[in-house]
Design an enzyme around this catalytic site. Sequence first.
Site, PDB file in Angstrom:
ATOM      1  N   GLY A 273      33.659  44.209  35.680  1.00  0.00           N
ATOM      2  CA  GLY A 273      34.645  43.167  35.971  1.00  0.00           C
ATOM      3  C   GLY A 273      35.839  43.150  35.054  1.00  0.00           C
ATOM      4  O   GLY A 273      36.314  42.085  34.669  1.00  0.00           O
ATOM      5  N   THR A 274      36.329  44.343  34.721  1.00  0.00           N
ATOM      6  CA  THR A 274      37.538  44.392  33.901  1.00  0.00           C
ATOM      7  C   THR A 274      38.549  45.315  34.567  1.00  0.00           C
ATOM      8  O   THR A 274      38.188  46.376  35.090  1.00  0.00           O
ATOM      9  CB  THR A 274      37.229  44.803  32.438  1.00  0.00           C
TER      10      THR A 274
ATOM     11  N   HIS B  70      37.834  39.456  21.877  1.00  0.00           N
ATOM     12  CA  HIS B  70      39.073  38.682  22.008  1.00  0.00           C
ATOM     13  C   HIS B  70      38.920  37.231  21.555  1.00  0.00           C
ATOM     14  O   HIS B  70      39.742  36.389  21.904  1.00  0.00           O
ATOM     15  CB  HIS B  70      39.574  38.728  23.459  1.00  0.00           C
TER      16      HIS B  70
ATOM     17  N   ALA C  18      30.042  40.909  41.143  1.00  0.00           N
ATOM     18  CA  ALA C  18      29.181  41.081  39.960  1.00  0.00           C
ATOM     19  C   ALA C  18      27.793  40.480  40.173  1.00  0.00           C
ATOM     20  O   ALA C  18      26.794  41.056  39.739  1.00  0.00           O
ATOM     21  CB  ALA C  18      29.855  40.449  38.741  1.00  0.00           C
TER      22      ALA C  18
ATOM     23  N   ASN D 223      32.715  46.900  39.634  1.00  0.00           N
ATOM     24  CA  ASN D 223      33.885  46.050  39.854  1.00  0.00           C
ATOM     25  C   ASN D 223      33.972  45.678  41.330  1.00  0.00           C
ATOM     26  O   ASN D 223      33.437  46.373  42.180  1.00  0.00           O
ATOM     27  CB  ASN D 223      35.164  46.779  39.414  1.00  0.00           C
TER      28      ASN D 223
ATOM     29  N   ILE E 273      36.570  35.007  26.623  1.00  0.00           N
ATOM     30  CA  ILE E 273      36.556  34.006  25.563  1.00  0.00           C
ATOM     31  C   ILE E 273      35.642  32.828  25.948  1.00  0.00           C
ATOM     32  O   ILE E 273      35.504  31.885  25.192  1.00  0.00           O
ATOM     33  CB  ILE E 273      37.995  33.550  25.212  1.00  0.00           C
ATOM     34  N   ASP E 274      35.045  32.917  27.144  1.00  0.00           N
ATOM     35  CA  ASP E 274      34.076  31.880  27.516  1.00  0.00           C
ATOM     36  C   ASP E 274      32.746  32.144  26.808  1.00  0.00           C
ATOM     37  O   ASP E 274      32.593  33.157  26.122  1.00  0.00           O
ATOM     38  CB  ASP E 274      33.904  31.819  29.051  1.00  0.00           C
TER      39      ASP E 274
HETATM   40  P1  NAD Z   1      41.370  40.907  34.534  1.00  0.00           P
HETATM   41  O1  NAD Z   1      41.559  39.540  35.115  1.00  0.00           O
HETATM   42  O2  NAD Z   1      42.566  41.698  34.188  1.00  0.00           O
HETATM   43  O3  NAD Z   1      40.540  41.745  35.600  1.00  0.00           O
HETATM   44  C1  NAD Z   1      39.444  41.179  36.236  1.00  0.00           C
HETATM   45  C2  NAD Z   1      38.731  42.290  36.968  1.00  0.00           C
HETATM   46  O4  NAD Z   1      37.561  41.735  37.513  1.00  0.00           O
HETATM   47  C3  NAD Z   1      39.531  42.899  38.104  1.00  0.00           C
HETATM   48  O5  NAD Z   1      39.459  44.315  38.033  1.00  0.00           O
HETATM   49  C4  NAD Z   1      38.828  42.383  39.374  1.00  0.00           C
HETATM   50  O6  NAD Z   1      38.805  43.364  40.409  1.00  0.00           O
HETATM   51  C5  NAD Z   1      37.430  42.155  38.856  1.00  0.00           C
HETATM   52  N1  NAD Z   1      36.710  41.101  39.553  1.00  0.00           N
HETATM   53  C6  NAD Z   1      37.188  39.925  40.019  1.00  0.00           C
HETATM   54  N2  NAD Z   1      36.204  39.214  40.575  1.00  0.00           N
HETATM   55  C7  NAD Z   1      35.066  39.945  40.419  1.00  0.00           C
HETATM   56  C8  NAD Z   1      33.718  39.749  40.785  1.00  0.00           C
HETATM   57  N3  NAD Z   1      33.311  38.634  41.418  1.00  0.00           N
HETATM   58  N4  NAD Z   1      32.817  40.718  40.498  1.00  0.00           N
HETATM   59  C9  NAD Z   1      33.195  41.858  39.866  1.00  0.00           C
HETATM   60  N5  NAD Z   1      34.461  42.103  39.487  1.00  0.00           N
HETATM   61  C10 NAD Z   1      35.391  41.151  39.774  1.00  0.00           C
HETATM   62  O7  NAD Z   1      40.361  40.744  33.322  1.00  0.00           O
HETATM   63  P2  NAD Z   1      40.164  41.559  31.990  1.00  0.00           P
HETATM   64  O8  NAD Z   1      40.214  43.005  32.295  1.00  0.00           O
HETATM   65  O9  NAD Z   1      38.949  40.965  31.378  1.00  0.00           O
HETATM   66  O10 NAD Z   1      41.409  41.203  31.075  1.00  0.00           O
HETATM   67  C11 NAD Z   1      41.816  39.850  30.996  1.00  0.00           C
HETATM   68  C12 NAD Z   1      42.088  39.285  29.619  1.00  0.00           C
HETATM   69  O11 NAD Z   1      42.221  37.870  29.791  1.00  0.00           O
HETATM   70  C13 NAD Z   1      40.947  39.482  28.661  1.00  0.00           C
HETATM   71  O12 NAD Z   1      41.512  39.882  27.481  1.00  0.00           O
HETATM   72  C14 NAD Z   1      40.296  38.105  28.461  1.00  0.00           C
HETATM   73  O13 NAD Z   1      40.248  37.771  27.085  1.00  0.00           O
HETATM   74  C15 NAD Z   1      41.237  37.119  29.101  1.00  0.00           C
HETATM   75  N6  NAD Z   1      40.553  36.212  30.060  1.00  0.00           N
HETATM   76  C16 NAD Z   1      39.277  35.753  29.802  1.00  0.00           C
HETATM   77  C17 NAD Z   1      38.635  34.937  30.726  1.00  0.00           C
HETATM   78  C18 NAD Z   1      37.244  34.454  30.414  1.00  0.00           C
HETATM   79  O14 NAD Z   1      36.905  34.274  29.247  1.00  0.00           O
HETATM   80  N7  NAD Z   1      36.387  34.238  31.425  1.00  0.00           N
HETATM   81  C19 NAD Z   1      39.273  34.557  31.893  1.00  0.00           C
HETATM   82  C20 NAD Z   1      40.583  35.026  32.131  1.00  0.00           C
HETATM   83  C21 NAD Z   1      41.195  35.835  31.185  1.00  0.00           C
END
Ligand code: NAD
Length: 235
Positions: A179-180, A112, A221, A205, A96-97
């Site tokens: 990164g999900t 999202h 990443a 990831n 959502i950023d």
């Molecule tokens: P998640 O937090 O469930 O998973 C994050 C994934 O990223 C993990 O598998 C982790 O191993 C990996 N990861 C962490 N650091 C990393 C890096 N430096 N390089 C590569 N991979 C890395 O996230 P998700 O699967 O996106 O689900 C989270 C939900 O929460 C989403 O629906 C999202 O809308 C929301 N969310 C969004 C943000 C944002 O907008 N930045 C932040 C937090 C949560």
Amino acid sequence: MNSSPRSIVVLTGAGISAESGIETFRAVDGLWANHDVNDVATPEGFERNPQLVYQFYNQRRQQLLAEDIRPNAAHTALAKFEHDFPGEFLLVTQNIDNLHERAGSQNLLHMHGELLKMRCLNSRMVFETRENFDFDTECQCCRSPGNLRPHVVWFGEMPFFMNQINMALEACDLFIAIGTSGNVYPASGFYQTAKIRKARTVELNLDQTGSSFDTHVYGPATEVVPEFFGDLLDQ
Ligand code: NAD
């Protein structure tokens, strides 16, 4: 990679923004920025305690707008790849950023929602906002307080653009998830939809996620994304 792809769908999650300083969402312990997701990311949580939910997203928005939060090398590499790639390219983000658009990504869907938007509960009209808002904020369309909510998709709600995303998944020959965690449905099933039509599937990831992609590349990443997409262009 066997042959050059012609149509690519990329899915990004919170991990791509982690090195920009935005906390990820840890589905294992159900906490997001030290809050229970049931309190801050469900319609029931909003009904129970709207002020807490407004405050949570106001904090996330102010954090995103802080000077030191910027797109990182992974966001930039994706924007550059999209610019240089001659085929079809769609970027779907769960984030959502706004770091992808700030890096220059064009064909981008926020499935999202977006932190910098709010929505009227009556008319469903969407407004941009960089400011805090809450129950007392007057809505721009109905001129009434109490009608605005964050324009984000909560658990139990239907993500945006699903028809468009499914069509692209069914047409692509390469699907890449970055990164999900694969814990949030329906994004967690995208690689399977892509596989049905014989697309090659790749996961980038930091850690193993338990999903069975054809190829897994592990690392931060900011390192693996520029390298992977640089190689893809050279093919
Ligand atoms: P998640 O937090 O469930 O998973 C994050 C994934 O990223 C993990 O598998 C982790 O191993 C990996 N990861 C962490 N650091 C990393 C890096 N430096 N390089 C590569 N991979 C890395 O996230 P998700 O699967 O996106 O689900 C989270 C939900 O929460 C989403 O629906 C999202 O809308 C929301 N969310 C969004 C943000 C944002 O907008 N930045 C932040 C937090 C949560």
